[in-house]
Write an enzyme that holds these catalytic residues in place. Structure first.
Site, short mmCIF file in Angstrom:
data_model
loop_
_atom_site.label_atom_id
_atom_site.label_comp_id
_atom_site.label_asym_id
_atom_site.label_seq_id
_atom_site.Cartn_x
_atom_site.Cartn_y
_atom_site.Cartn_z
N PRO A 39 -10.85 -0.45 3.24
CA PRO A 39 -10.39 -0.19 4.60
C PRO A 39 -11.48 0.56 5.36
O PRO A 39 -12.51 0.93 4.78
CB PRO A 39 -9.18 0.71 4.40
CG PRO A 39 -9.48 1.44 3.13
CD PRO A 39 -10.37 0.56 2.29
N ASP A 74 0.86 -1.19 0.00
CA ASP A 74 0.00 0.00 0.00
C ASP A 74 0.89 1.23 0.00
O ASP A 74 1.05 1.90 1.01
CB ASP A 74 -0.89 -0.04 1.26
CG ASP A 74 -1.91 1.08 1.28
OD1 ASP A 74 -1.96 1.86 0.33
OD2 ASP A 74 -2.66 1.14 2.28
N LYS A 127 0.47 3.77 -2.11
CA LYS A 127 -0.32 4.92 -2.59
C LYS A 127 0.50 5.82 -3.52
O LYS A 127 0.68 7.00 -3.29
CB LYS A 127 -0.89 5.72 -1.43
CG LYS A 127 -1.90 4.91 -0.67
CD LYS A 127 -2.88 5.74 0.09
CE LYS A 127 -3.68 4.85 1.00
NZ LYS A 127 -2.81 4.14 2.00
N ASN A 158 7.60 7.97 -14.65
CA ASN A 158 8.90 7.32 -14.46
C ASN A 158 9.11 6.87 -13.02
O ASN A 158 9.57 5.75 -12.75
CB ASN A 158 10.03 8.28 -14.88
CG ASN A 158 11.38 7.62 -14.78
OD1 ASN A 158 11.65 6.64 -15.47
ND2 ASN A 158 12.23 8.11 -13.89
#
Ligand code: NUP
Length: 224
Positions: A175, A71, A73, A79
């Site tokens: 979640p 996770d 994020k 790139n």
């Protein structure tokens, strides 16, 4: 390569609807929790706390016990997200979580470098202050980029329902169940395919028992 194939899916209960969020710092604590619950969950999700303390190598170590979803994020240029995704793949990650607000090109770069890894994109969050005004567009971008699943909150029914309605078959992982107030059965009824639970399990005196309690509450209520 054979090692990766072997670790994937070998021990994990694919039928489980629970993803365990392993948000601890300490290596031994992380390994012990993974050993204890690994067989009983769909996957273990790790986040920056355990990586900052131990480095990416812990992905490979934890993969002995379960599928590992990173996770991280991701929210950066194409790139940079490619470089990060490539590293996670190299260490045997099962999945990776990316933001989608950076737009199509960035998310496509994640999907491309992920190869066989599953990419989940955040389209809404369990934090009440999340800016939900572009959620619909984020789902569209996610679909276009070819992600496997979406992250949508298990504690904010209105937004979970909305994501489900627009998801067109993409898996939804949620979640917000437990410590953040969401109810596991409600989340599943509203459309979550898997719920992500961290503190309620790892802070309990009996993590395995607590996990099994969550699992049986799904089985009891949903299979009726
Ligand atoms: O919207 C989100 N909310 C959230 O809590 C997206 C997430 N990825 N998470 C993560 O899920 C959070 O960073 C943590 O790792 C886990 C929830 O843990 P807990 O609240 O069950 O302890």
């Amino acid at each position: 390569f054979a090692y990766l194939l072997y670790t994937h899916n070998k021990y994990t209960t694919m039928e489980s609807k629970i993803i365990f969020a392993l948000d601890v710092y300490d290596y031994n604590t992380a390994m012990e929790l993974a050993r204890t619950v690994g067989e009983k969950v769909f996957a273990i999700k790790i986040n920056w706390p355990v990586i900052l303390e131990n480095g990416i190598k812990i992905v490979r170590d934890l993969s002995k016990y379960a599928n590992i979803i990173c996770d991280f994020k991701l929210a950066d240029i194409d790139n940079t997200v490619s470089m990060i995704t490539t590293k996670v793949k190299e260490y045997g990650g099962y999945g990776i979580i990316s933001h989608s607000f950076t737009g199509l090109n960035s998310l496509k770069a994640v999907v491309k470098s992920a190869g066989n890894m599953k990419v989940f994109s955040v389209v809404s969050m369990s934090q009440e202050s999340y800016l939900d005004n572009i959620t619909e567009e984020l789902i569209k971008i996610s679909r276009e980029a070819g992600v496997y699943g979406l992250v949508a909150p298990g504690n904010r029914p209105y937004y979970l329902k909305k994501v489900k309605e627009l998801s067109e078959g993409l898996k939804i992982i949620s979640p917000g169940v437990g410590a953040q107030g969401g109810d596991i059965v409600n989340a599943m009824l509203l459309g979550s395919d898997y719920v992500i639970i961290g503190r309620s399990i790892y802070n309990s005196l009996d993590p395995l028992g607590t996990l099994e309690g969550f699992s049986s509450s799904i089985n009891n209520k949903l299979n009726k």
